[in-house]
Scaffold this motif. Structure first.
Motif, mmCIF file in Angstrom:
data_model
loop_
_atom_site.group_PDB
_atom_site.id
_atom_site.type_symbol
_atom_site.label_atom_id
_atom_site.label_comp_id
_atom_site.label_asym_id
_atom_site.label_seq_id
_atom_site.Cartn_x
_atom_site.Cartn_y
_atom_site.Cartn_z
ATOM 1 N N LEU A 49 0.811 -1.222 0.000
ATOM 2 C CA LEU A 49 0.000 0.000 0.000
ATOM 3 C C LEU A 49 0.839 1.265 0.000
ATOM 4 O O LEU A 49 0.428 2.293 -0.560
ATOM 5 N N MET A 50 2.020 1.217 0.603
ATOM 6 C CA MET A 50 2.844 2.417 0.706
ATOM 7 C C MET A 50 3.763 2.608 -0.494
ATOM 8 O O MET A 50 4.361 3.676 -0.646
ATOM 9 N N SER A 51 3.895 1.594 -1.332
ATOM 10 C CA SER A 51 4.759 1.701 -2.515
ATOM 11 C C SER A 51 3.947 1.332 -3.751
ATOM 12 O O SER A 51 3.953 0.160 -4.180
ATOM 13 N N PRO A 52 3.200 2.274 -4.305
ATOM 14 C CA PRO A 52 2.330 1.971 -5.447
ATOM 15 C C PRO A 52 3.086 1.263 -6.563
ATOM 16 O O PRO A 52 4.194 1.658 -6.919
ATOM 17 N N PHE A 53 2.478 0.221 -7.083
ATOM 18 C CA PHE A 53 3.001 -0.600 -8.161
ATOM 19 C C PHE A 53 4.255 -1.372 -7.721
ATOM 20 O O PHE A 53 4.312 -2.593 -7.852
ATOM 21 N N VAL A 54 5.271 -0.659 -7.215
ATOM 22 C CA VAL A 54 6.541 -1.308 -6.876
ATOM 23 C C VAL A 54 6.340 -2.349 -5.778
ATOM 24 O O VAL A 54 6.820 -3.484 -5.872
ATOM 25 N N GLY A 55 5.622 -1.985 -4.714
ATOM 26 C CA GLY A 55 5.389 -2.926 -3.622
ATOM 27 C C GLY A 55 4.587 -4.125 -4.065
ATOM 28 O O GLY A 55 4.887 -5.263 -3.683
ATOM 29 N N ALA A 56 3.563 -3.896 -4.903
ATOM 30 C CA ALA A 56 2.744 -5.001 -5.388
ATOM 31 C C ALA A 56 3.554 -5.925 -6.280
ATOM 32 O O ALA A 56 3.461 -7.161 -6.181
ATOM 33 N N LEU A 57 4.380 -5.353 -7.150
ATOM 34 C CA LEU A 57 5.216 -6.177 -8.027
ATOM 35 C C LEU A 57 6.239 -6.966 -7.209
ATOM 36 O O LEU A 57 6.515 -8.133 -7.504
ATOM 37 N N LEU A 58 6.802 -6.326 -6.185
ATOM 38 C CA LEU A 58 7.756 -7.022 -5.318
ATOM 39 C C LEU A 58 7.098 -8.212 -4.644
ATOM 40 O O LEU A 58 7.678 -9.300 -4.550
ATOM 41 N N TYR A 59 5.864 -8.028 -4.173
ATOM 42 C CA TYR A 59 5.156 -9.143 -3.538
ATOM 43 C C TYR A 59 4.888 -10.261 -4.538
ATOM 44 O O TYR A 59 5.045 -11.445 -4.228
ATOM 45 N N LEU A 60 4.493 -9.920 -5.747
ATOM 46 C CA LEU A 60 4.195 -10.943 -6.754
ATOM 47 C C LEU A 60 5.435 -11.736 -7.129
ATOM 48 O O LEU A 60 5.346 -12.925 -7.463
ATOM 49 N N VAL A 61 6.610 -11.113 -7.040
ATOM 50 C CA VAL A 61 7.852 -11.807 -7.375
ATOM 51 C C VAL A 61 8.366 -12.626 -6.202
ATOM 52 O O VAL A 61 8.714 -13.802 -6.349
ATOM 53 N N ALA A 62 8.420 -12.012 -5.016
ATOM 54 C CA ALA A 62 9.110 -12.649 -3.888
ATOM 55 C C ALA A 62 8.206 -13.072 -2.751
ATOM 56 O O ALA A 62 8.639 -13.819 -1.870
ATOM 57 N N GLY A 63 6.956 -12.635 -2.736
ATOM 58 C CA GLY A 63 6.119 -12.887 -1.568
ATOM 59 C C GLY A 63 5.196 -14.074 -1.652
ATOM 60 O O GLY A 63 4.722 -14.560 -0.636
ATOM 61 N N ILE A 64 4.921 -14.571 -2.862
ATOM 62 C CA ILE A 64 3.977 -15.674 -3.017
ATOM 63 C C ILE A 64 4.733 -16.994 -3.036
ATOM 64 O O ILE A 64 5.680 -17.171 -3.802
ATOM 65 N N ASN A 65 4.314 -17.894 -2.194
ATOM 66 C CA ASN A 65 4.948 -19.214 -2.128
ATOM 67 C C ASN A 65 4.310 -20.132 -3.158
ATOM 68 O O ASN A 65 3.416 -20.913 -2.850
ATOM 69 N N ARG A 66 4.785 -20.033 -4.391
ATOM 70 C CA ARG A 66 4.228 -20.864 -5.458
ATOM 71 C C ARG A 66 4.649 -22.327 -5.330
ATOM 72 O O ARG A 66 3.946 -23.221 -5.758
ATOM 73 N N ILE A 67 5.819 -22.540 -4.742
ATOM 74 C CA ILE A 67 6.297 -23.910 -4.577
ATOM 75 C C ILE A 67 5.325 -24.711 -3.740
ATOM 76 O O ILE A 67 5.023 -25.863 -4.011
ATOM 77 N N ARG A 68 4.808 -24.097 -2.663
ATOM 78 C CA ARG A 68 3.939 -24.815 -1.743
ATOM 79 C C ARG A 68 2.660 -25.269 -2.434
ATOM 80 O O ARG A 68 2.055 -26.264 -2.069
ATOM 81 N N ARG A 69 2.230 -24.503 -3.442
ATOM 82 C CA ARG A 69 0.992 -24.835 -4.122
ATOM 83 C C ARG A 69 1.226 -25.527 -5.459
ATOM 84 O O ARG A 69 0.286 -25.801 -6.189
ATOM 85 N N ASP A 70 2.507 -25.754 -5.780
ATOM 86 C CA ASP A 70 2.843 -26.385 -7.050
ATOM 87 C C ASP A 70 2.403 -27.852 -7.021
ATOM 88 O O ASP A 70 2.641 -28.577 -6.068
ATOM 89 N N GLN A 71 1.800 -28.313 -8.103
ATOM 90 C CA GLN A 71 1.341 -29.695 -8.153
ATOM 91 C C GLN A 71 2.507 -30.663 -8.023
ATOM 92 O O GLN A 71 2.388 -31.732 -7.437
ATOM 93 N N MET A 72 3.667 -30.278 -8.568
ATOM 94 C CA MET A 72 4.837 -31.127 -8.462
ATOM 95 C C MET A 72 5.196 -31.369 -7.005
ATOM 96 O O MET A 72 5.643 -32.445 -6.626
#
Length: 484
Positions: A49-72
């Motif tokens: 919320l405090m870093s428009p666009f940049v903060g959201a993009l940073l979260y999408l790159v580094a904040g989501i644990n895709r491995i945990r939800r990966d089917q593999m």
């Protein structure tokens, strides 16, 4: 068309602000819904919320644990059982061989670790590269069937080249070989050793990459595991990467220190299970159990019950964290910890402090000289939190020690690749062993006690005596400790 252009030209700042707000709110909602740690959720929502666009993009790159939800990930956790050597039954009561209080810890690790606790293992402690590397190279030279090697760092230096030469000789004998190196760790030396391995037609791959380079969605995740599996029954694991800095015979008195372990018995098969699933995840190639694991020969005495505990940002997230909490809860007399990067979270700090307040002697040994300056600053900022409760912290004034060792009541040990820091406990793929064996626990305890004798205690007075600017620097770096 002109009217639309005029509208956009007149109101583009307002439209950009609305788009940024909508995007940020959507991403912040995702963070709030999927982060289980309230501190992490608050931090990410604030950044977004405090870093428009940049903060959201940073979260999408580094904040989501895709491995945990990966089917593999789900497939790997199910297939893992196929690799465990069924010829060795699950071990029974651990009380008679360790201590009665460890019976409940064993139940916890049955649920957390997923691997069975198996008897028939012979485990040898190897002190630094001068003991570990010759033993590993000898095992490679003796291999006649298969070799699986995994490391976080595999440097292109004098010891790395010895391993390449040994693998080349093994391949010339017809040995099946697979080598897996973490994508981040592969960049520690130039040129990367992978190029040399590939030029010699040794099957090699990076963990967490694709043909276009580093996967941005996995940029903050690493495989910190160290595995060598040979001929279906022999294994090596611990904290040591492949680099000459751990060889006193090569680098002299400046050599770093670490601890590795040689394993014979069913525990070696568990090492292969972890490697096989990591290899399949990285390459999509499934290694067939019947081609790699042979009937395990009887290990020499002593034969001890042990198992692997794997952790990482997948279905096994926080496994080591839970084992550590359980182990500290059952301690009755003495907890010894040796860690190069001692940055436990508040939950572990609470467990350590509770143990100390119960009258348990808690000794924590950290390096007097650290190879990561920022981590050392953050560690120093946090030490008062455990010292105030009665834990004893020691800075060992010898060469940098990279060992990760924990032993409790001279009866139970937890060793491997995990540091006691946020990265190891939440982000890295790690591999450790829990071992129910008094002689090995006593050997590790003696090693730690010997380091305490050459250490200086860290006290509240010594921490307060630091200049104010250094204390402030340490606290500022400590704020970033989850990302170090």
């Amino acid at each position: 068309m002109n009217a639309l252009a005029d509208f956009l030209q007149a109101y583009w700042p307002h439209l950009t602000a609305l788009l940024s707000l909508a995007f940020s709110l959507a991403v912040a909602a995702q963070a709030a819904m999927h982060k289980n740690d309230v501190r992490a959720a608050i931090a990410w929502v604030g950044v977004i919320l405090m870093s428009p666009f940049v903060g959201a993009l940073l979260y999408l790159v580094a904040g989501i644990n895709r491995i945990r939800r990966d089917q593999m990930s789900t497939q790997r956790s199910l297939l893992i059982k196929d690799y465990v050597d069924s010829a060795h039954p699950t071990f029974g009561d651990v009380g008679p061989i360790s201590a009665p209080q460890f019976a409940s810890l064993r139940v916890l690790c049955d649920q957390v670790g997923r691997f069975p606790l198996q008897d028939g293992n012979h485990i040898t402690l190897l002190d630094s590269g001068d003991q570990a590397y010759p033993a590993m190279l000898h095992a490679i030279d003796e291999a006649d069937h298969c070799i699986a090697l995994q490391s976080y760092i595999f440097d292109h230096d004098r010891i790395g080249l010895r391993f390449v030469d040994a693998l080349k000789r093994a391949q010339a004998r017809g040995v099946e070989i697979r080598v897996l190196i973490d994508a981040i760790g592969a960049r520690y030396s130039r040129p990367p050793i992978l190029r040399l391995l590939e030029r010699n037609s040794i099957r090699t791959d990076r963990f967490m990459t694709n043909p276009l380079g580093l996967r941005t969605v996995y940029a903050n995740l690493r495989s910190h595991r160290k595995i060598l599996f040979i001929d279906g029954h022999l294994g090596f694991t611990g904290g040591m990467n492949i680099r000459e800095s751990f060889m006193a015979s090569l680098t002299g008195r400046r050599a770093d220190i670490d601890t590795h372990f040689r394993i014979e018995g069913p525990l070696a098969t568990q090492l292969f299970a972890v490697f096989a699933n990591d290899w399949e995840f990285a390459t999509k190639e499934r290694l067939q159990i019947e081609d790699w694991v042979r009937v395990t020969p009887r290990a020499p005495a002593p034969q001890v019950p042990a198992r692997c505990i794997r952790s990482g940002p997948d279905r096994f997230i926080a496994a080591t964290h839970r084992v550590l909490l359980g182990a500290l809860a059952v301690a009755q007399h003495h907890v010894r910890i040796q860690s190069p990067y001692f940055l436990p979270d508040q939950i572990l700090i609470g467990a350590l402090n509770t143990a100390a307040r119960r009258g348990i002697q808690v000794d924590i040994v950290i390096p007097g000289r650290n190879n990561l300056r920022l981590v050392n600053y953050a560690m120093t900022a946090q030490l008062a939190q455990v010292i105030e409760a009665g834990c004893r912290v020691w800075r060992c004034h010898k060469n940098f020690d990279h060992s990760k060792l924990l032993t409790i009541d001279d009866a139970w040990s937890y060793v491997g690749s995990s540091n006691m820091d946020p990265r190891s406990l939440r982000l890295n793929f790690e591999l450790d062993m829990e071992i129910y064996d008094r002689p090995l626990a006593e050997q590790i305890a003696q090693r730690i006690d010997a380091d305490i004798e050459r250490s200086k205690p860290v006290t509240l007075e010594s921490l307060k005596a630091l200049p104010y600017l250094k204390q402030l620097r340490n606290r500022i770096i400590w704020l970033a400790s989850p990302y170090l």
